[in-house]
Design a protein around this motif. Structure first.
Motif, short mmCIF file in Angstrom:
data_model
loop_
_atom_site.label_atom_id
_atom_site.label_comp_id
_atom_site.label_asym_id
_atom_site.label_seq_id
_atom_site.Cartn_x
_atom_site.Cartn_y
_atom_site.Cartn_z
N ASN A 100 0.76 -1.30 0.06
CA ASN A 100 0.02 0.04 0.11
C ASN A 100 0.79 1.33 -0.06
OD1 ASN A 100 -2.66 -0.61 -0.19
ND2 ASN A 100 -2.78 -1.48 1.87
N ASP A 101 1.95 1.20 0.82
CA ASP A 101 2.95 2.37 0.81
C ASP A 101 3.47 2.48 -0.43
OD1 ASP A 101 2.67 2.91 3.51
OD2 ASP A 101 4.53 2.22 3.96
N ALA A 102 3.77 1.73 -1.48
CA ALA A 102 4.45 1.90 -2.47
C ALA A 102 3.67 2.36 -3.56
CB ALA A 102 5.07 0.58 -3.20
N ALA A 103 2.46 2.31 -3.51
CA ALA A 103 1.30 2.59 -4.43
C ALA A 103 1.34 4.01 -5.23
CB ALA A 103 -0.22 2.17 -4.23
N ALA A 145 16.60 -20.55 3.57
CA ALA A 145 15.26 -20.85 4.26
C ALA A 145 14.61 -19.75 4.62
CB ALA A 145 15.63 -22.18 5.32
N GLU A 146 14.98 -18.82 5.32
CA GLU A 146 14.40 -17.71 6.05
C GLU A 146 14.24 -16.64 5.01
OE1 GLU A 146 14.08 -16.56 9.55
OE2 GLU A 146 13.80 -18.68 9.32
N PRO A 147 12.86 -15.98 4.90
CA PRO A 147 12.61 -15.16 3.82
C PRO A 147 13.73 -13.91 4.03
CG PRO A 147 10.88 -14.92 5.62
CD PRO A 147 11.77 -16.36 5.89
N LEU A 148 13.80 -12.99 3.07
CA LEU A 148 14.73 -12.01 2.94
C LEU A 148 13.98 -10.73 3.25
CD1 LEU A 148 17.51 -11.28 2.00
CD2 LEU A 148 16.71 -10.71 -0.12
N ARG A 149 14.17 -9.82 4.29
CA ARG A 149 13.55 -8.77 4.73
C ARG A 149 14.03 -7.34 3.98
NH1 ARG A 149 12.48 -5.93 10.71
NH2 ARG A 149 13.14 -3.92 9.81
N PHE A 150 13.28 -6.83 3.40
CA PHE A 150 13.36 -5.51 2.72
C PHE A 150 12.97 -4.28 3.62
CE2 PHE A 150 12.82 -8.27 -1.08
CZ PHE A 150 14.24 -8.09 -1.62
N ASP A 151 13.66 -3.24 3.67
CA ASP A 151 12.97 -2.17 4.28
C ASP A 151 13.37 -0.83 3.75
OD1 ASP A 151 15.46 -2.32 5.65
OD2 ASP A 151 14.53 -2.90 7.49
N ASP A 152 13.71 -1.09 2.37
CA ASP A 152 13.86 0.20 1.51
C ASP A 152 13.11 0.21 0.44
OD1 ASP A 152 14.86 -2.05 0.05
OD2 ASP A 152 16.74 -1.28 -0.18
N GLY A 153 11.82 -0.22 0.42
CA GLY A 153 10.89 0.07 -0.43
C GLY A 153 10.42 -0.78 -1.61
N LEU A 154 9.42 -0.99 -2.19
CA LEU A 154 8.99 -1.47 -3.42
C LEU A 154 8.78 -0.83 -4.64
CD1 LEU A 154 6.47 -3.94 -1.30
CD2 LEU A 154 8.58 -4.53 -2.10
N TYR A 210 9.75 -0.53 -7.56
CA TYR A 210 10.56 -1.07 -8.74
C TYR A 210 10.11 -0.36 -10.08
CZ TYR A 210 6.16 -3.86 -9.15
OH TYR A 210 4.86 -4.22 -9.41
N TRP A 211 9.27 0.55 -10.07
CA TRP A 211 9.12 1.28 -11.28
C TRP A 211 10.44 2.48 -11.47
CZ3 TRP A 211 3.42 2.13 -12.84
CH2 TRP A 211 3.01 0.90 -13.59
N ASN A 212 10.24 3.35 -10.25
CA ASN A 212 11.34 4.41 -10.16
C ASN A 212 12.73 3.89 -9.83
OD1 ASN A 212 9.47 6.96 -10.78
ND2 ASN A 212 8.34 5.87 -8.87
N GLU A 213 12.75 2.62 -9.40
CA GLU A 213 13.88 2.11 -8.63
C GLU A 213 14.71 3.03 -7.57
OE1 GLU A 213 16.42 0.62 -11.79
OE2 GLU A 213 14.77 -1.14 -12.22
N GLU A 214 13.52 3.60 -6.76
CA GLU A 214 14.09 4.53 -5.85
C GLU A 214 13.85 3.86 -4.42
OE1 GLU A 214 12.71 8.82 -7.49
OE2 GLU A 214 11.89 8.16 -5.73
N THR A 215 14.99 3.80 -3.59
CA THR A 215 14.71 3.35 -2.25
C THR A 215 14.22 4.46 -1.25
OG1 THR A 215 16.66 4.10 -1.87
CG2 THR A 215 16.55 1.73 -2.73
N TYR A 216 13.58 4.09 -0.27
CA TYR A 216 13.07 5.12 0.85
C TYR A 216 12.82 4.06 1.92
CZ TYR A 216 8.73 2.75 -0.91
OH TYR A 216 7.79 1.98 -1.42
N GLU A 217 12.67 4.97 3.01
CA GLU A 217 12.57 4.38 4.25
C GLU A 217 11.10 3.45 4.52
OE1 GLU A 217 13.04 5.52 8.92
OE2 GLU A 217 14.44 6.54 7.51
N ALA A 218 11.00 2.38 4.35
CA ALA A 218 9.80 1.82 4.34
C ALA A 218 9.57 0.83 5.44
CB ALA A 218 9.82 1.05 3.03
#
Ligand SMILES: C[S@@+](CC[C@H](N)C(=O)[O-])C[C@H]1O[C@@H](n2cnc3c(N)ncnc32)[C@H](O)[C@@H]1O
Length: 267
Positions: A17-20, A189-198, A200-208
């Motif tokens: 929802n945050d990325a939308a 085995a463990e999922p990968l945690r992302f916290d720099d946003g989703l 993928y269109w702008n390829e910009e990272t943000y605090e997410a």
């Protein structure tokens, strides 16, 4: 790490929802709005279009699991499906789907739900279920996912998966060049945690919001499908990129970058 599957799904939903809004502001979204205003517009590539044409869309009811802004589902309707329904847990992306559908007066049913909790009223409603690019790794439980896909299909209904190859989980998705050595084990085995946003269109990272991406091996995917009550009708690993891995294409030692798999609900 969140303790439960439900917590993972809730965290992932918040992150989507945050990325939308970021996608909505992108030129690609404006291009989709313009595109869908033209009758017959489709974003589907030749591989998926050809496969859907072979299956035949005329008179068919088609569902998309994790439809995002429904750009692919609306294309399926424009290619001749009788009716289409999209399921996604992100209300913010479904709002974009409604806007894109309105741009072309395209009829579509859009349902906000966790995939595992699609209401029983959709059971056995669909001839074809579609899963595309960047879905399976969001699923904490493949058995549950394929059981849901089977449940909403009519007996002998068809499931089409057109996805990024799971071997790419070993490489940074924002790497535009093929890295000589992978970052992660294929067998993580463990999922990968992302916290720099989703975004993928702008390829910009943000605090997410943190979100969780799962490393399902190809064998996990195929076996979960079979155990859920599908037969395997076709399965092909492909050399072309369907996501962000443009720099990985056309290599002398080519990795598989995508795959298409067709399963049929057995009974
Ligand atoms: C990468 S996007 C799919 C993009 C789409 N194939 C396209 O190319 O436009 C993945 C989608 O899965 C949805 N999603 C992830 N986990 C979900 C879940 N448990 N239930 C419902 N939707 C989910 C997200 O909201 C997102 O819209």
């Amino acid at each position: 790490m969140p303790a439960s599957k439900d917590e993972i799904v809730a965290a992932n939903r918040d992150a989507w929802n945050d990325a939308a809004d970021r996608h909505r502001a992108h030129a690609q979204y404006a291009a989709l709005l313009e595109g869908f205003a033209t009758p017959g517009f489709s974003v589907l590539d030749d591989t998926l279009t050809g496969r859907l044409q072979t299956i035949g869309l005329r008179g068919k009811t088609v569902a998309q699991l994790c439809c995002n802004n429904a750009r692919e589902l609306l294309s399926v309707k424009n290619l001749g499906a009788a009716s289409v329904a999209g399921f996604d847990f992100s209300e913010a992306f479904l709002a974009q789907a409604r806007e894109l559908a309105a741009a072309g007066s395209i009829e579509v049913e859009l349902v906000q739900t966790d995939i595992a909790r699609i209401p029983a009223s959709f059971d056995q409603r669909f001839d074809v279920a579609l899963v595309t690019i960047g879905v399976l790794s969001w699923m904490p439980d493949l058995a549950e996912f394929f059981t849901t896909a089977r449940r909403i299909l009519k007996p002998h209904g068809i499931l089409v998966i057109y996805e990024q190859h799971p071997i790419l989980n070993m490489y940074d998705s924002r790497g535009t060049q093929l890295q000589p050595l992978p970052d992660e084990s294929y067998f993580k085995a463990e999922p990968l945690r992302f916290d720099d946003g989703l975004d993928y269109w702008n390829e910009e990272t943000y605090e997410a919001q943190p979100c969780y991406w799962h490393f399902h091996k190809m064998s996990d995917i195929v076996m979960a499908l079979l155990h859920a009550g599908f037969s395997l009708e076709d399965f092909e690993e492909l050399p072309h990129n369907v996501g962000d891995y443009y720099g990985f294409e056309n290599q002398p030692q080519q990795l598989p970058l995508s795959y298409i798999l067709v399963g049929r609900r057995e009974s």
